[in-house]
Scaffold this motif. Sequence first.
Motif, PDB file in Angstrom:
ATOM      1  N   CYS A  24       0.835  -1.211   0.000  1.00  0.00           N
ATOM      2  CA  CYS A  24       0.000   0.000   0.000  1.00  0.00           C
ATOM      3  C   CYS A  24       0.865   1.256   0.000  1.00  0.00           C
ATOM      4  CB  CYS A  24      -0.917   0.019   1.211  1.00  0.00           C
ATOM      5  SG  CYS A  24      -2.249  -1.162   1.171  1.00  0.00           S
ATOM      6  N   PHE A  25       1.879   1.261   0.852  1.00  0.00           N
ATOM      7  CA  PHE A  25       2.779   2.409   0.933  1.00  0.00           C
ATOM      8  C   PHE A  25       3.505   2.609  -0.391  1.00  0.00           C
ATOM      9  CE2 PHE A  25       1.849   2.364   5.334  1.00  0.00           C
ATOM     10  CZ  PHE A  25       2.383   3.494   5.925  1.00  0.00           C
ATOM     11  N   GLU A  26       3.986   1.525  -0.971  1.00  0.00           N
ATOM     12  CA  GLU A  26       4.706   1.623  -2.241  1.00  0.00           C
ATOM     13  C   GLU A  26       3.775   2.086  -3.364  1.00  0.00           C
ATOM     14  OE1 GLU A  26       8.143  -1.695  -1.260  1.00  0.00           O
ATOM     15  OE2 GLU A  26       6.300  -2.350  -2.262  1.00  0.00           O
ATOM     16  N   ALA A  27       2.546   1.589  -3.374  1.00  0.00           N
ATOM     17  CA  ALA A  27       1.575   2.008  -4.386  1.00  0.00           C
ATOM     18  C   ALA A  27       1.240   3.495  -4.246  1.00  0.00           C
ATOM     19  CB  ALA A  27       0.302   1.168  -4.285  1.00  0.00           C
ATOM     20  N   ALA A  28       1.332   4.023  -3.027  1.00  0.00           N
ATOM     21  CA  ALA A  28       1.064   5.442  -2.785  1.00  0.00           C
ATOM     22  C   ALA A  28       2.264   6.315  -3.160  1.00  0.00           C
ATOM     23  CB  ALA A  28       0.684   5.659  -1.324  1.00  0.00           C
ATOM     24  N   GLY A  29       3.364   5.688  -3.576  1.00  0.00           N
ATOM     25  CA  GLY A  29       4.522   6.447  -4.041  1.00  0.00           C
ATOM     26  C   GLY A  29       5.636   6.631  -3.025  1.00  0.00           C
ATOM     27  N   PHE A  30       5.515   6.005  -1.860  1.00  0.00           N
ATOM     28  CA  PHE A  30       6.568   6.121  -0.852  1.00  0.00           C
ATOM     29  C   PHE A  30       7.714   5.176  -1.201  1.00  0.00           C
ATOM     30  CE2 PHE A  30       2.612   7.138   1.567  1.00  0.00           C
ATOM     31  CZ  PHE A  30       2.846   8.497   1.653  1.00  0.00           C
ATOM     32  N   ARG A  31       8.904   5.526  -0.750  1.00  0.00           N
ATOM     33  CA  ARG A  31      10.101   4.748  -1.072  1.00  0.00           C
ATOM     34  C   ARG A  31      10.744   4.204   0.197  1.00  0.00           C
ATOM     35  NH1 ARG A  31      12.156   6.115  -6.393  1.00  0.00           N
ATOM     36  NH2 ARG A  31      10.797   7.678  -7.290  1.00  0.00           N
ATOM     37  N   GLU A  32      11.627   3.235  -0.006  1.00  0.00           N
ATOM     38  CA  GLU A  32      12.390   2.635   1.102  1.00  0.00           C
ATOM     39  C   GLU A  32      11.471   2.240   2.252  1.00  0.00           C
ATOM     40  OE1 GLU A  32      16.329   4.643   1.791  1.00  0.00           O
ATOM     41  OE2 GLU A  32      15.283   6.234   0.677  1.00  0.00           O
ATOM     42  N   VAL A  33      10.399   1.547   1.939  1.00  0.00           N
ATOM     43  CA  VAL A  33       9.390   1.162   2.931  1.00  0.00           C
ATOM     44  C   VAL A  33       9.866  -0.067   3.698  1.00  0.00           C
ATOM     45  CG1 VAL A  33       7.001   0.442   3.281  1.00  0.00           C
ATOM     46  CG2 VAL A  33       7.561   2.078   1.454  1.00  0.00           C
ATOM     47  N   LYS A  34       9.847   0.033   5.001  1.00  0.00           N
ATOM     48  CA  LYS A  34      10.203  -1.078   5.885  1.00  0.00           C
ATOM     49  C   LYS A  34       9.107  -1.223   6.931  1.00  0.00           C
ATOM     50  CE  LYS A  34      14.666  -1.195   4.548  1.00  0.00           C
ATOM     51  NZ  LYS A  34      15.074  -2.039   3.518  1.00  0.00           N
ATOM     52  N   THR A  35       8.743  -2.466   7.208  1.00  0.00           N
ATOM     53  CA  THR A  35       7.738  -2.730   8.244  1.00  0.00           C
ATOM     54  C   THR A  35       8.381  -3.550   9.354  1.00  0.00           C
ATOM     55  OG1 THR A  35       6.987  -4.735   7.132  1.00  0.00           O
ATOM     56  CG2 THR A  35       5.846  -2.695   6.573  1.00  0.00           C
ATOM     57  N   LEU A  36       7.742  -3.528  10.518  1.00  0.00           N
ATOM     58  CA  LEU A  36       8.246  -4.283  11.658  1.00  0.00           C
ATOM     59  C   LEU A  36       7.223  -5.313  12.081  1.00  0.00           C
ATOM     60  CD1 LEU A  36      10.404  -4.722  13.814  1.00  0.00           C
ATOM     61  CD2 LEU A  36       9.224  -3.021  15.202  1.00  0.00           C
ATOM     62  N   LEU A  37       7.482  -6.563  11.747  1.00  0.00           N
ATOM     63  CA  LEU A  37       6.627  -7.683  12.120  1.00  0.00           C
ATOM     64  C   LEU A  37       5.150  -7.327  11.930  1.00  0.00           C
ATOM     65  CD1 LEU A  37       8.648  -8.737  15.285  1.00  0.00           C
ATOM     66  CD2 LEU A  37       8.833  -9.697  12.998  1.00  0.00           C
ATOM     67  N   SER A  38       4.331  -7.590  12.921  1.00  0.00           N
ATOM     68  CA  SER A  38       2.895  -7.272  12.831  1.00  0.00           C
ATOM     69  C   SER A  38       2.542  -6.091  13.721  1.00  0.00           C
ATOM     70  CB  SER A  38       2.072  -8.490  13.244  1.00  0.00           C
ATOM     71  OG  SER A  38       2.272  -9.541  12.338  1.00  0.00           O
ATOM     72  N   SER A  39       3.503  -5.195  13.919  1.00  0.00           N
ATOM     73  CA  SER A  39       3.363  -4.118  14.891  1.00  0.00           C
ATOM     74  C   SER A  39       2.499  -2.956  14.413  1.00  0.00           C
ATOM     75  CB  SER A  39       4.744  -3.563  15.236  1.00  0.00           C
ATOM     76  OG  SER A  39       5.304  -2.943  14.082  1.00  0.00           O
ATOM     77  N   GLY A  40       2.378  -2.794  13.093  1.00  0.00           N
ATOM     78  CA  GLY A  40       1.704  -1.611  12.571  1.00  0.00           C
ATOM     79  C   GLY A  40       2.635  -0.419  12.477  1.00  0.00           C
ATOM     80  N   ASN A  41       3.937  -0.660  12.628  1.00  0.00           N
ATOM     81  CA  ASN A  41       4.927   0.406  12.507  1.00  0.00           C
ATOM     82  C   ASN A  41       5.602   0.296  11.153  1.00  0.00           C
ATOM     83  OD1 ASN A  41       4.329   1.096  15.161  1.00  0.00           O
ATOM     84  ND2 ASN A  41       5.996  -0.128  15.984  1.00  0.00           N
ATOM     85  N   VAL A  42       5.699   1.438  10.462  1.00  0.00           N
ATOM     86  CA  VAL A  42       6.280   1.480   9.122  1.00  0.00           C
ATOM     87  C   VAL A  42       7.234   2.663   9.048  1.00  0.00           C
ATOM     88  CG1 VAL A  42       5.780   1.649   6.658  1.00  0.00           C
ATOM     89  CG2 VAL A  42       4.102   0.585   8.186  1.00  0.00           C
ATOM     90  N   VAL A  43       8.402   2.459   8.450  1.00  0.00           N
ATOM     91  CA  VAL A  43       9.351   3.536   8.185  1.00  0.00           C
ATOM     92  C   VAL A  43       9.424   3.682   6.672  1.00  0.00           C
ATOM     93  CG1 VAL A  43      11.733   4.314   8.472  1.00  0.00           C
ATOM     94  CG2 VAL A  43      10.622   3.022  10.291  1.00  0.00           C
ATOM     95  N   PHE A  44       9.445   4.930   6.206  1.00  0.00           N
ATOM     96  CA  PHE A  44       9.438   5.167   4.762  1.00  0.00           C
ATOM     97  C   PHE A  44      10.058   6.515   4.446  1.00  0.00           C
ATOM     98  CE2 PHE A  44       5.643   6.984   6.547  1.00  0.00           C
ATOM     99  CZ  PHE A  44       5.412   8.147   5.823  1.00  0.00           C
ATOM    100  N   SER A  45      10.355   6.711   3.165  1.00  0.00           N
ATOM    101  CA  SER A  45      10.867   7.992   2.674  1.00  0.00           C
ATOM    102  C   SER A  45       9.807   8.651   1.815  1.00  0.00           C
ATOM    103  CB  SER A  45      12.130   7.784   1.835  1.00  0.00           C
ATOM    104  OG  SER A  45      13.173   7.295   2.632  1.00  0.00           O
ATOM    105  N   ALA A  46       9.736   9.971   1.917  1.00  0.00           N
ATOM    106  CA  ALA A  46       8.768  10.734   1.124  1.00  0.00           C
ATOM    107  C   ALA A  46       9.318  12.129   0.891  1.00  0.00           C
ATOM    108  CB  ALA A  46       7.428  10.824   1.848  1.00  0.00           C
ATOM    109  N   GLY A  47       8.854  12.756  -0.174  1.00  0.00           N
ATOM    110  CA  GLY A  47       9.195  14.140  -0.433  1.00  0.00           C
ATOM    111  C   GLY A  47       8.594  15.034   0.636  1.00  0.00           C
ATOM    112  N   ALA A  48       9.013  16.261   0.649  1.00  0.00           N
ATOM    113  CA  ALA A  48       8.525  17.212   1.645  1.00  0.00           C
ATOM    114  C   ALA A  48       7.013  17.334   1.584  1.00  0.00           C
ATOM    115  CB  ALA A  48       9.169  18.571   1.432  1.00  0.00           C
TER     116      ALA A  48
END
Length: 88
Positions: A24-48
């Motif tokens: 979902c994050f990648e389809a929305a255009g975010f980059r370098e998406v990383k998730t943590l297990l089933s925690s609901g925590n996501v780290v990503f890169s985005a423009g300003a």
Amino acid sequence: MRRYAAFLRGVSPMNAKMPEVKKCFEAAGFREVKTLLSSGNVVFSAGASSEAALQNKIEAAMKKHLGNTILTIVRPLDALRAILDSDP
């Protein structure tokens, strides 16, 4: 591009598996998406963009791709690091 953390409220393997969340994050255009297990925590890169705009974009993408509305809180990683560094 700036790094952000997204905290997804109420995410569990029952309503959203993390590989699908990542897509979902990648389809929305975010980059370098990383998730943590089933925690609901996501780290990503985005423009300003504002945190509210990112939250809205993520919530819309999850509604579209997962069929669920999931409350999302977004914070820049540097802001989270500043909190940790202040040793509250």
